[in-house]
Design an enzyme around this catalytic site. Sequence first.
Site, PDB file in Angstrom:
ATOM      1  N   ASP A  78      80.944  32.091  46.889  1.00 41.26           N
ATOM      2  CA  ASP A  78      79.897  30.991  46.703  1.00 41.26           C
ATOM      3  C   ASP A  78      80.483  30.229  45.760  1.00 41.26           C
ATOM      4  O   ASP A  78      80.993  30.486  44.730  1.00 41.26           O
ATOM      5  CB  ASP A  78      78.677  31.809  46.185  1.00 41.26           C
ATOM      6  CG  ASP A  78      77.575  30.878  46.278  1.00 41.26           C
ATOM      7  OD1 ASP A  78      76.442  31.175  47.031  1.00 41.26           O
ATOM      8  OD2 ASP A  78      77.379  29.681  45.539  1.00 41.26           O
ATOM      9  N   HIS A  89      63.850  29.745  49.991  1.00 43.31           N
ATOM     10  CA  HIS A  89      64.812  29.350  49.275  1.00 43.31           C
ATOM     11  C   HIS A  89      66.049  29.375  50.203  1.00 43.31           C
ATOM     12  O   HIS A  89      67.173  29.492  49.568  1.00 43.31           O
ATOM     13  CB  HIS A  89      65.159  30.360  48.020  1.00 43.31           C
ATOM     14  CG  HIS A  89      63.782  30.437  47.242  1.00 43.31           C
ATOM     15  ND1 HIS A  89      63.377  29.523  46.245  1.00 43.31           N
ATOM     16  CD2 HIS A  89      62.978  31.464  47.107  1.00 43.31           C
ATOM     17  CE1 HIS A  89      62.345  29.920  45.481  1.00 43.31           C
ATOM     18  NE2 HIS A  89      61.940  31.122  46.399  1.00 43.31           N
ATOM     19  N   HIS A 104      73.232  33.303  56.441  1.00 45.40           N
ATOM     20  CA  HIS A 104      74.257  33.974  55.247  1.00 45.40           C
ATOM     21  C   HIS A 104      73.585  34.980  54.401  1.00 45.40           C
ATOM     22  O   HIS A 104      72.493  34.693  53.949  1.00 45.40           O
ATOM     23  CB  HIS A 104      74.709  32.759  54.504  1.00 45.40           C
ATOM     24  CG  HIS A 104      73.778  31.783  53.725  1.00 45.40           C
ATOM     25  ND1 HIS A 104      73.095  30.804  54.608  1.00 45.40           N
ATOM     26  CD2 HIS A 104      73.285  31.740  52.463  1.00 45.40           C
ATOM     27  CE1 HIS A 104      72.248  30.231  53.560  1.00 45.40           C
ATOM     28  NE2 HIS A 104      72.374  31.049  52.460  1.00 45.40           N
ATOM     29  N   PHE A 105      74.306  35.900  54.192  1.00 45.74           N
ATOM     30  CA  PHE A 105      74.304  36.927  53.310  1.00 45.74           C
ATOM     31  C   PHE A 105      74.875  36.599  52.024  1.00 45.74           C
ATOM     32  O   PHE A 105      75.847  36.507  52.191  1.00 45.74           O
ATOM     33  CB  PHE A 105      74.407  38.241  53.846  1.00 45.74           C
ATOM     34  CG  PHE A 105      73.441  38.705  54.911  1.00 45.74           C
ATOM     35  CD1 PHE A 105      73.616  38.510  56.204  1.00 45.74           C
ATOM     36  CD2 PHE A 105      72.572  39.744  54.523  1.00 45.74           C
ATOM     37  CE1 PHE A 105      72.758  38.715  57.338  1.00 45.74           C
ATOM     38  CE2 PHE A 105      71.749  40.303  55.600  1.00 45.74           C
ATOM     39  CZ  PHE A 105      71.729  39.886  56.853  1.00 45.74           C
TER      40      PHE A 105
HETATM   41  P1  5GP Z   1      70.975  29.779  50.120  1.00 42.34           P
HETATM   42  O1  5GP Z   1      69.896  29.221  48.966  1.00 42.34           O
HETATM   43  O2  5GP Z   1      70.627  28.764  51.186  1.00 42.34           O
HETATM   44  O3  5GP Z   1      70.448  31.381  50.426  1.00 42.34           O
HETATM   45  O4  5GP Z   1      72.317  29.934  49.356  1.00 42.34           O
HETATM   46  C1  5GP Z   1      73.217  28.620  49.766  1.00 42.34           C
HETATM   47  C2  5GP Z   1      74.328  29.124  48.953  1.00 42.34           C
HETATM   48  O5  5GP Z   1      75.433  28.334  49.622  1.00 42.34           O
HETATM   49  C3  5GP Z   1      74.244  28.845  47.455  1.00 42.34           C
HETATM   50  O6  5GP Z   1      74.511  30.018  46.691  1.00 42.34           O
HETATM   51  C4  5GP Z   1      75.173  27.667  47.205  1.00 42.34           C
HETATM   52  O7  5GP Z   1      75.807  27.811  46.151  1.00 42.34           O
HETATM   53  C5  5GP Z   1      76.506  27.938  48.495  1.00 42.34           C
HETATM   54  N1  5GP Z   1      77.012  26.779  48.903  1.00 42.34           N
HETATM   55  C6  5GP Z   1      76.432  25.427  49.110  1.00 42.34           C
HETATM   56  N2  5GP Z   1      77.344  24.692  49.425  1.00 42.34           N
HETATM   57  C7  5GP Z   1      78.535  25.433  49.309  1.00 42.34           C
HETATM   58  C8  5GP Z   1      79.926  25.191  49.730  1.00 42.34           C
HETATM   59  O8  5GP Z   1      80.404  23.776  50.034  1.00 42.34           O
HETATM   60  N3  5GP Z   1      80.982  26.101  49.544  1.00 42.34           N
HETATM   61  C9  5GP Z   1      80.566  27.205  49.196  1.00 42.34           C
HETATM   62  N4  5GP Z   1      81.490  28.235  49.091  1.00 42.34           N
HETATM   63  N5  5GP Z   1      79.132  27.714  48.946  1.00 42.34           N
HETATM   64  C10 5GP Z   1      78.286  26.820  48.975  1.00 42.34           C
END
Ligand code: 5GP
Length: 138
Positions: free
Chosen positions: A30, A92, A99-100
């Site tokens: 992440d 959220h 994604h997990f």
């Molecule tokens: P969600 O809130 O959708 O469950 O989590 C999305 C996650 O994706 C967040 O923890 C955020 O930091 C991560 N994320 C967003 N954009 C990117 C990216 O461009 N690269 C990576 N490696 N992680 C990302």
Amino acid sequence: MSETIFGKILSGAIPCHKVYEDERVFAFLDINPLSAGHTLIVPKEPARTLDALSDESAAALGRALPRICRAVIEVTGVKEYNVLENNGAGAHQAVDHVHFHIIPKPSPGEGLGVGWPARALDHKAGAELAAKLRATLG
Ligand code: 5GP
């Protein structure tokens, strides 16, 4: 479904720190970790939410997740962790590709903080709800 940031990572259009890959699953660090070792595991299938995922991708994720958890534990030395999967903006989900998260919990102040506004189950309503779910699941 329009391509998400994770679609671009899967196609190689934007970089990531890759952790794991097989025919159906990809994992990477992440970009804004809640703790060291915070890892994201995605199906290559571009489903928005878990309920939209094929059985094949679900099975592949189920196989890969514990293996990646073991690697994160081994490398970070942190045995406690949360596995999180958000579905929908209200829950959220920021990136519309399943994604997990694997989030190590090295200390009370690091890793995932969880709000848990639990209430006691109403057993009459619970019995009706469980019966409806069993009927839906067949
Ligand atoms: P969600 O809130 O959708 O469950 O989590 C999305 C996650 O994706 C967040 O923890 C955020 O930091 C991560 N994320 C967003 N954009 C990117 C990216 O461009 N690269 C990576 N490696 N992680 C990302």
